[in-house]
Design a protein around this motif. Structure first.
Motif, PDB file in Angstrom:
ATOM      1  N   GLY A  97       0.704  -1.043  -0.003  1.00 42.30           N
ATOM      2  CA  GLY A  97       0.018  -0.010  -0.033  1.00 42.30           C
ATOM      3  C   GLY A  97       0.804   1.194  -0.049  1.00 42.30           C
ATOM      4  N   ASP A  98       0.590   2.241   0.886  1.00 47.09           N
ATOM      5  CA  ASP A  98       1.399   3.238   1.051  1.00 47.09           C
ATOM      6  C   ASP A  98       2.854   3.119   1.224  1.00 47.09           C
ATOM      7  N   LEU A  99       3.049   2.103   1.741  1.00 46.96           N
ATOM      8  CA  LEU A  99       4.588   1.713   1.996  1.00 46.96           C
ATOM      9  C   LEU A  99       5.362   1.378   0.824  1.00 46.96           C
ATOM     10  N   PHE A 100       4.483   1.235  -0.133  1.00 47.86           N
ATOM     11  CA  PHE A 100       5.170   0.513  -1.429  1.00 47.86           C
ATOM     12  C   PHE A 100       6.518   1.011  -1.669  1.00 47.86           C
ATOM     13  N   PRO A 101       6.952   2.396  -1.743  1.00 42.70           N
ATOM     14  CA  PRO A 101       8.268   2.720  -2.008  1.00 42.70           C
ATOM     15  C   PRO A 101       9.468   2.217  -1.035  1.00 42.70           C
ATOM     16  N   VAL A 129       0.315   1.773  -8.638  1.00 44.81           N
ATOM     17  CA  VAL A 129       1.502   2.044  -8.335  1.00 44.81           C
ATOM     18  C   VAL A 129       2.339   2.599  -9.744  1.00 44.81           C
ATOM     19  N   LEU A 130       1.906   1.788 -10.723  1.00 42.97           N
ATOM     20  CA  LEU A 130       2.646   2.084 -11.970  1.00 42.97           C
ATOM     21  C   LEU A 130       2.203   3.452 -12.172  1.00 42.97           C
ATOM     22  N   ALA A 131       1.291   4.515 -11.825  1.00 45.23           N
ATOM     23  CA  ALA A 131       1.088   5.491 -12.146  1.00 45.23           C
ATOM     24  C   ALA A 131       1.576   6.535 -10.958  1.00 45.23           C
ATOM     25  N   GLU A 132       1.498   5.819  -9.652  1.00 46.28           N
ATOM     26  CA  GLU A 132       1.593   6.635  -8.580  1.00 46.28           C
ATOM     27  C   GLU A 132       3.099   6.791  -8.335  1.00 46.28           C
ATOM     28  N   PRO A 134       6.174   5.887 -10.577  1.00 46.29           N
ATOM     29  CA  PRO A 134       7.104   5.369 -11.702  1.00 46.29           C
ATOM     30  C   PRO A 134       8.420   4.876 -11.479  1.00 46.29           C
ATOM     31  N   ALA A 135       9.093   5.727 -10.583  1.00 50.50           N
ATOM     32  CA  ALA A 135      10.496   5.411 -10.294  1.00 50.50           C
ATOM     33  C   ALA A 135      10.750   4.129  -9.316  1.00 50.50           C
ATOM     34  N   GLU A 136       9.967   4.236  -8.512  1.00 47.83           N
ATOM     35  CA  GLU A 136      10.127   2.859  -7.660  1.00 47.83           C
ATOM     36  C   GLU A 136       9.656   1.677  -8.509  1.00 47.83           C
ATOM     37  N   THR A 137       8.567   1.697  -9.190  1.00 48.12           N
ATOM     38  CA  THR A 137       8.106   0.768 -10.257  1.00 48.12           C
ATOM     39  C   THR A 137       9.159   0.310 -11.289  1.00 48.12           C
ATOM     40  N   ALA A 138       9.719   1.123 -11.864  1.00 49.02           N
ATOM     41  CA  ALA A 138      10.919   0.878 -12.685  1.00 49.02           C
ATOM     42  C   ALA A 138      11.940   0.181 -11.999  1.00 49.02           C
ATOM     43  N   THR A 174      15.391   6.542 -17.428  1.00 49.98           N
ATOM     44  CA  THR A 174      15.950   5.610 -18.894  1.00 49.98           C
ATOM     45  C   THR A 174      16.983   4.501 -18.376  1.00 49.98           C
ATOM     46  N   PRO A 175      17.864   5.117 -17.478  1.00 49.72           N
ATOM     47  CA  PRO A 175      18.886   3.947 -17.136  1.00 49.72           C
ATOM     48  C   PRO A 175      18.490   2.660 -16.549  1.00 49.72           C
ATOM     49  N   THR A 176      17.576   2.878 -15.694  1.00 47.49           N
ATOM     50  CA  THR A 176      16.624   1.656 -15.193  1.00 47.49           C
ATOM     51  C   THR A 176      16.026   1.214 -16.091  1.00 47.49           C
TER      52      THR A 176
END
Length: 200
Positions: A97-101, A129-132, A134-138, A174-176
């Motif tokens: 949930g909110d602790l995803f990152p 999480v894909l939209a909320e 994106p950096a952590e999902t990548a 991009t690098p990730t």
């Protein structure tokens, strides 16, 4: 160790206010006395249960014990975290949930070996999480795709996730995302290197 005992300890952690606390002893005793296979099966059962809970209940478990438990295991307390356990703990991340990152941060620090035939990307492509985040999902996608144990059978879902992240147009990713595309290609997704050509 019998699966019924493994499942019982997992359920105690999820539904008891104290079972997973280090001072209580139940989980610590289980981890200290079990072998790698037992701990892998326990982690697998926790992931299965978390994904069956209501979102607020799953996040509540993260707040109550999972975050601290994972940090302790990364510190080798009470035993070293194995790559097979880390592979099963992937299924703990989306229910955070909110602790995803924070969950992603813990996973990418963990030894990991992910089975190739898993449904994780099918769930990820439909997750907010894909939209909320994106950096952590990548970061998560790249970690999973570079630590696979065998070929994948979900290239369409992986493509959907990576294209959604590429479409953000954020050059910081991009690098990730390039690393993720390269991992997907090595895992057997035939067009994965072509996906990277759309990166900013």
């Amino acid at each position: 160790m019998r699966p019924t005992l493994i499942n019982h300890v997992a359920d105690l952690c999820l539904y008891s206010a104290t079972a997973a606390q280090p001072e209580h002893g139940i989980l610590t005793a289980f981890l200290s006395s079990s072998n790698g296979t037992d701990r892998r099966l326990w982690a697998q059962h926790i992931g299965w249960r978390l994904n069956k809970l209501q979102p607020a209940e799953a996040q509540g478990n993260w707040e109550r014990w999972i975050k601290d438990y994972w940090a302790r295991r990364l510190d080798n307390r009470p035993v070293r975290l194995t790559a097979d356990e880390g592979g099963q703990m992937l299924d703990w991340v989306l229910p955070a949930g909110d602790l995803f990152p924070e969950a992603v941060g813990l996973l990418v620090k963990s030894p990991s070996r992910f089975p190739g035939a898993f449904l994780f990307f099918r769930n990820l492509k439909d997750s907010p999480v894909l939209a909320e985040h994106p950096a952590e999902t990548a970061q998560l996608a790249a970690h999973v795709l570079t630590h696979l144990n065998g070929p994948v059978a979900v290239c369409e879902e992986i493509s959907s996730v990576l294209h959604a992240l590429i479409a953000t147009g954020n050059p910081a990713l991009t690098p990730t995302l390039r690393q993720a595309c390269e991992g997907a290609a090595k895992a057997g997704c035939p067009n994965a290197l072509a996906w990277a050509k759309a990166l900013p």
